[in-house]
Design an enzyme around this catalytic site. Structure first.
Site, short mmCIF file in Angstrom:
data_model
loop_
_atom_site.label_atom_id
_atom_site.label_comp_id
_atom_site.label_asym_id
_atom_site.label_seq_id
_atom_site.Cartn_x
_atom_site.Cartn_y
_atom_site.Cartn_z
N LYS A 10 0.81 -1.22 0.00
CA LYS A 10 0.00 0.00 0.00
C LYS A 10 0.86 1.28 0.00
O LYS A 10 2.07 1.24 0.26
CB LYS A 10 -0.93 -0.04 1.22
N TYR A 50 -12.34 -2.31 -3.87
CA TYR A 50 -12.84 -2.44 -2.50
C TYR A 50 -14.37 -2.34 -2.43
O TYR A 50 -14.92 -2.02 -1.37
CB TYR A 50 -12.21 -1.38 -1.61
N ASN A 113 -2.09 0.19 6.74
CA ASN A 113 -1.55 -1.04 7.31
C ASN A 113 -0.65 -1.80 6.33
O ASN A 113 -0.50 -3.02 6.43
CB ASN A 113 -2.69 -1.92 7.85
N HIS A 116 -2.27 -5.43 1.64
CA HIS A 116 -3.57 -6.11 1.51
C HIS A 116 -3.31 -7.53 1.04
O HIS A 116 -2.41 -7.76 0.24
CB HIS A 116 -4.46 -5.41 0.48
N GLU A 127 -9.67 -11.21 -7.31
CA GLU A 127 -8.75 -10.08 -7.16
C GLU A 127 -7.55 -10.19 -8.11
O GLU A 127 -7.07 -9.18 -8.62
CB GLU A 127 -8.28 -9.99 -5.70
P1 CMP Z 1 -7.45 -4.52 3.83
O1 CMP Z 1 -7.05 -5.88 4.29
O2 CMP Z 1 -6.87 -4.03 2.56
O3 CMP Z 1 -9.06 -4.50 3.69
C1 CMP Z 1 -9.81 -3.32 3.87
C2 CMP Z 1 -8.99 -2.15 4.34
O4 CMP Z 1 -9.73 -1.09 4.92
C3 CMP Z 1 -8.06 -2.59 5.45
O5 CMP Z 1 -7.07 -3.47 4.96
C4 CMP Z 1 -7.59 -1.24 5.96
O6 CMP Z 1 -6.59 -0.68 5.13
C5 CMP Z 1 -8.84 -0.38 5.79
N1 CMP Z 1 -9.54 -0.10 7.05
C6 CMP Z 1 -9.67 1.12 7.61
N2 CMP Z 1 -10.37 1.06 8.73
C7 CMP Z 1 -10.72 -0.23 8.92
C8 CMP Z 1 -11.47 -0.92 9.92
N3 CMP Z 1 -12.00 -0.29 10.97
N4 CMP Z 1 -11.61 -2.26 9.79
C9 CMP Z 1 -11.10 -2.92 8.73
N5 CMP Z 1 -10.37 -2.29 7.74
C10 CMP Z 1 -10.18 -0.97 7.83
#
Ligand code: CMP
Length: 139
Positions: A10, A50, A113, A116, A127
């Site tokens: 990311k 998403y 984070n 993904h 995906e």
């Molecule tokens: P990802 O695994 O890419 O899937 C959805 C993304 O939404 C997650 O990682 C985070 O980058 C983002 N995100 C932001 N807030 C939240 C939340 N409260 N719970 C889950 N995903 C979140």
């Protein structure tokens, strides 16, 4: 069984020049990078990728974040690649991620984070097809 999963490094991680360190974690875990491309997603692309989160309160911010800089989209291959990748990534929220995981070591927040990964083999197929043509995946 041998599987493939879709991984995204990311914008928070590409900004800090962490692509190589993150790829080393995947390779050390036995995952092979069988396709990889650096791309700056449009809002339309990030929103579509998403779409399952469209109704979640964090959706708009997530699309903004995912378009804030380049990402690296990749296909990882190996035994139980979906589960293995999720293990290496650690919990979505870095506060809950185990020691040694990518998110524990590198993530800035639950949103930023760093990585993904597909959450099931079924979603992995969807995906992977979103970003790659079969001919561009070299196992
Ligand atoms: P990802 O695994 O890419 O899937 C959805 C993304 O939404 C997650 O990682 C985070 O980058 C983002 N995100 C932001 N807030 C939240 C939340 N409260 N719970 C889950 N995903 C979140």
């Amino acid at each position: 069984a041998k599987e493939r999963t879709l991984s995204i490094i990311k914008p928070d991680a590409t900004r800090r020049n962490l692509t190589g360190k993150i790829n080393a974690k995947f390779e050390d875990a036995g995952l092979r990078i069988v396709a990889q491309r650096r791309v700056w997603l449009s809002a339309d692309q990030a929103g579509k990728f998403y779409a399952v989160h469209k109704e979640r309160p964090f959706y708009n911010d997530l699309v903004k974040f995912m378009t804030s800089g380049p990402v690296v989209v990749q296909v990882l291959e190996g035994e139980n690649a979906v589960a293995k990748n999720r293990e290496v990534m650690g919990a979505t929220n870095p506060a809950n991620a185990a020691a040694g995981t990518i998110r524990k070591e590198f993530a800035e927040s639950i949103e930023a984070n760093s990585v993904h990964g597909s959450d099931s083999a079924e979603n992995a197929a969807i995906e992977i097809a979103f970003f790659f043509a079969g001919v561009d995946i070299v196992g």
